[in-house]
Design an enzyme around this catalytic site. Structure first.
Site, PDB file in Angstrom:
ATOM      1  N   HIS A 280      12.945  -4.087  23.824  1.00 41.20           N
ATOM      2  CA  HIS A 280      12.001  -3.515  24.785  1.00 41.20           C
ATOM      3  C   HIS A 280      11.854  -2.022  24.507  1.00 41.20           C
ATOM      4  O   HIS A 280      12.805  -1.372  24.067  1.00 41.20           O
ATOM      5  CB  HIS A 280      12.434  -3.775  26.236  1.00 41.20           C
ATOM      6  CG  HIS A 280      13.762  -3.200  26.632  1.00 41.20           C
ATOM      7  ND1 HIS A 280      13.907  -1.893  27.038  1.00 41.20           N
ATOM      8  CD2 HIS A 280      15.001  -3.744  26.693  1.00 41.20           C
ATOM      9  CE1 HIS A 280      15.185  -1.674  27.353  1.00 41.20           C
ATOM     10  NE2 HIS A 280      15.876  -2.772  27.142  1.00 41.20           N
TER      11      HIS A 280
ATOM     12  N   ASP B  23      10.638   0.213  26.826  1.00 43.10           N
ATOM     13  CA  ASP B  23      10.732   1.047  28.023  1.00 43.10           C
ATOM     14  C   ASP B  23      12.175   1.475  28.255  1.00 43.10           C
ATOM     15  O   ASP B  23      13.113   0.878  27.733  1.00 43.10           O
ATOM     16  CB  ASP B  23      10.192   0.297  29.253  1.00 43.10           C
ATOM     17  CG  ASP B  23      10.911  -1.021  29.517  1.00 43.10           C
ATOM     18  OD1 ASP B  23      11.273  -1.714  28.538  1.00 43.10           O
ATOM     19  OD2 ASP B  23      11.139  -1.360  30.693  1.00 43.10           O
TER      20      ASP B  23
ATOM     21  N   ASP C 278      19.823   1.731  24.717  1.00 44.99           N
ATOM     22  CA  ASP C 278      19.123   0.691  25.489  1.00 44.99           C
ATOM     23  C   ASP C 278      17.636   0.999  25.564  1.00 44.99           C
ATOM     24  O   ASP C 278      17.190   1.513  26.569  1.00 44.99           O
ATOM     25  CB  ASP C 278      19.744   0.612  26.885  1.00 44.99           C
ATOM     26  CG  ASP C 278      19.163  -0.500  27.720  1.00 44.99           C
ATOM     27  OD1 ASP C 278      18.492  -1.375  27.158  1.00 44.99           O
ATOM     28  OD2 ASP C 278      19.373  -0.485  28.945  1.00 44.99           O
TER      29      ASP C 278
ATOM     30  N   GLU D 149      10.758  -4.268  30.500  1.00 45.29           N
ATOM     31  CA  GLU D 149      11.991  -5.053  30.612  1.00 45.29           C
ATOM     32  C   GLU D 149      12.844  -4.530  31.756  1.00 45.29           C
ATOM     33  O   GLU D 149      13.522  -5.282  32.438  1.00 45.29           O
ATOM     34  CB  GLU D 149      12.777  -5.002  29.295  1.00 45.29           C
ATOM     35  CG  GLU D 149      13.936  -5.980  29.204  1.00 45.29           C
ATOM     36  CD  GLU D 149      15.257  -5.467  29.778  1.00 45.29           C
ATOM     37  OE1 GLU D 149      16.156  -6.287  30.018  1.00 45.29           O
ATOM     38  OE2 GLU D 149      15.400  -4.244  29.999  1.00 45.29           O
ATOM     39  N   GLU D 150      12.807  -3.212  31.947  1.00 50.67           N
ATOM     40  CA  GLU D 150      13.668  -2.588  32.960  1.00 50.67           C
ATOM     41  C   GLU D 150      13.125  -2.760  34.375  1.00 50.67           C
ATOM     42  O   GLU D 150      13.782  -2.400  35.338  1.00 50.67           O
ATOM     43  CB  GLU D 150      13.850  -1.095  32.664  1.00 50.67           C
ATOM     44  CG  GLU D 150      14.487  -0.775  31.304  1.00 50.67           C
ATOM     45  CD  GLU D 150      15.983  -1.083  31.242  1.00 50.67           C
ATOM     46  OE1 GLU D 150      16.515  -1.659  32.215  1.00 50.67           O
ATOM     47  OE2 GLU D 150      16.608  -0.757  30.219  1.00 50.67           O
TER      48      GLU D 150
ATOM     49  N   GLU E 160      19.716  -5.495  22.299  1.00 52.96           N
ATOM     50  CA  GLU E 160      20.287  -4.796  23.473  1.00 52.96           C
ATOM     51  C   GLU E 160      21.701  -4.312  23.128  1.00 52.96           C
ATOM     52  O   GLU E 160      22.366  -4.880  22.263  1.00 52.96           O
ATOM     53  CB  GLU E 160      20.381  -5.765  24.665  1.00 52.96           C
ATOM     54  CG  GLU E 160      19.047  -6.173  25.260  1.00 52.96           C
ATOM     55  CD  GLU E 160      18.494  -5.162  26.257  1.00 52.96           C
ATOM     56  OE1 GLU E 160      19.025  -4.041  26.353  1.00 52.96           O
ATOM     57  OE2 GLU E 160      17.490  -5.499  26.905  1.00 52.96           O
TER      58      GLU E 160
ATOM     59  N   HIS F 170      21.739   3.541  30.911  1.00 51.39           N
ATOM     60  CA  HIS F 170      21.310   3.801  32.299  1.00 51.39           C
ATOM     61  C   HIS F 170      22.078   4.960  32.925  1.00 51.39           C
ATOM     62  O   HIS F 170      22.250   5.007  34.141  1.00 51.39           O
ATOM     63  CB  HIS F 170      21.479   2.544  33.189  1.00 51.39           C
ATOM     64  CG  HIS F 170      20.591   1.410  32.778  1.00 51.39           C
ATOM     65  ND1 HIS F 170      20.218   0.416  33.649  1.00 51.39           N
ATOM     66  CD2 HIS F 170      19.998   1.107  31.602  1.00 51.39           C
ATOM     67  CE1 HIS F 170      19.443  -0.462  33.018  1.00 51.39           C
ATOM     68  NE2 HIS F 170      19.302  -0.059  31.768  1.00 51.39           N
TER      69      HIS F 170
HETATM   70 ZN    ZN Z   1      17.868  -2.986  27.751  1.00 48.56          ZN
END
Ligand code: ZN
Length: 384
Positions: free
Chosen positions: A76, A78, A108, A140-141, A165, A352
């Protein structure tokens, strides 16, 4: 030592903000990232399809070679939002310190794309027996809108998929699902001295909570999966808000809970069962109970341990394929018929959060494995 071109590509990706967020004020598009990736991959002979999803958001399907079978390398584009003031360096500039590359989304999982590009480039002049497909998704997030659109369109068609990932170079073949749900009870307020003046939402909520806990116990009796650290489905009562004053009958109460189903459980069935149980309480108590998902949820996913693809990745990485506690796009690639393994160079522990990083030493093993997989499944065209 890190390859200069790899680092440049990583810098380009990190410099393009592509935050996705359920809050529209923070949400950004990913189109610039998709267009950049399309430029890279068309430059080395891929045919690139940009699939529009919503304003400023798109997926990329880049294909080299043709035919049935084949391998997907997916990620992903994003990232989650960031608190720039908590970072040691600019989150939108790749910064190298003590063998680590720092940047927003670097683990990520923007860092996967230069790796996929480098691995693919080695085969750009080869004759492929089966296609090599690069997939880059949006959202995705937040909503999984990108992956869902792929399922709806029924593409890509391939036999195998690697999702990059962050797994610290450990192959992952299964994860639980993630559901977050809300129950709202609408009763009637009234003076506390006379219960007949109202209908107490808090009283009804204790019944709802009891029912959910009974449902949890039944689920945990019925379902068990030894591949998970927590080998049973969980249901957590997360927060409750209701009422205002001790001398008022509580008129309204809301409960939120989280449920993590195992791969052999179906989210629609679970929701239906909970709905029926709550309906019974509503009828009994003559009270209105609304039950709804807070978001659609991420389904659980599992590629069987005996899949030849899993065995192959285990052989390359010298690690047994395991499970993770976070959700990914894997269930959607499973729905498209692919044996799917999650394998990436970053660590979920740094994702994150401020100062997200990618250990430089993890890049070359991943590159080597991706090349070996492309050689096996695309150049030689093996179907297993
Ligand atoms: Zn991810």
């Amino acid at each position: 030592m890190i390859d200069k071109h790899f680092l440049q590509q990583l810098q380009q990706l990190v410099a393009l903000p592509s935050v996705s967020c359920t809050d529209p004020k923070i949400d950004q598009g990913n189109l610039a990232v998709i267009e950049l990736l399309a430029t890279w991959f068309s430059h080395i002979g891929f045919s690139c399809e940009i699939m529009p999803i919503s304003a400023g958001k798109a997926n990329l399907i880049a294909t080299l070679g043709s035919g049935s079978g084949g391998l997907v390398l997916a990620g992903h584009t994003d990232t989650v939002p960031c608190d720039a003031q908590l970072w040691t360096s600019d989150p939108f500039k790749v910064s190298e310190r003590h063998g680590k590359l720092y940047g927003l989304g670097i683990a990520d999982m923007k860092g996967f794309f230069p790796a996929a590009f480098n691995a693919a480039q080695a085969f750009s002049k080869s004759k492929l027996q089966a296609p090599l497909i690069i997939i880059a998704t949006c959202d995705e997030e937040s909503s999984m809108a990108g992956a869902k659109a792929l399922v709806e369109a029924g593409k890509p068609k391939a036999r195998f998929a690697v999702i990059g990932e962050p797994t610290s170079l450990k192959p992952i073949r299964l994860h639980k699902g993630v559901m977050m749900e809300r129950v709202t009870i609408m009763g009637h307020s009234g003076h506390s001295s006379d219960p007949s003046l109202g209908n107490n939402a808090l009283d009804a909520m204790t019944l709802v909570m009891g029912e959910l806990m009974a449902f949890r116990a039944e689920m945990q009796q019925k379902y068990h999966h030894p591949a998970f650290t927590i080998p049973y489905p969980t249901l957590n009562l997360g927060c409750i808000h209701g009422g205002d004053n001790p001398n008022r009958i509580c008129g309204q109460c809301e409960l939120q809970f989280d449920l993590r189903p195992l791969p052999d459980m179906n989210m629609d069935d679970i929701r239906q069962q909970i709905g029926q149980r709550l309906k019974r309480i509503a009828l009994q108590q003559h009270i209105q109970i609304d039950y709804e998902p807070i978001f659609e949820g991420t389904p659980p996913a599992e590629t069987p341990a005996n899949s030849p693809f899993v065995k192959m990745v285990e052989r390359l990485t010298q690690s047994e394929a395991g499970s993770v506690a976070f959700g990914t796009e894997a269930p959607y690639f499973r729905q498209l018929g692919m044996d799917t393994v999650i394998l990436g160079a970053g660590s979920i522990e740094t994702a994150h959060q401020p100062n997200e990083y990618l250990p430089i030493s993890n890049i070359s093993p991943l590159l080597l494995w991706l090349k070996q997989l492309i050689h096996h499944y695309c150049v030689l065209g093996h179907a297993a």
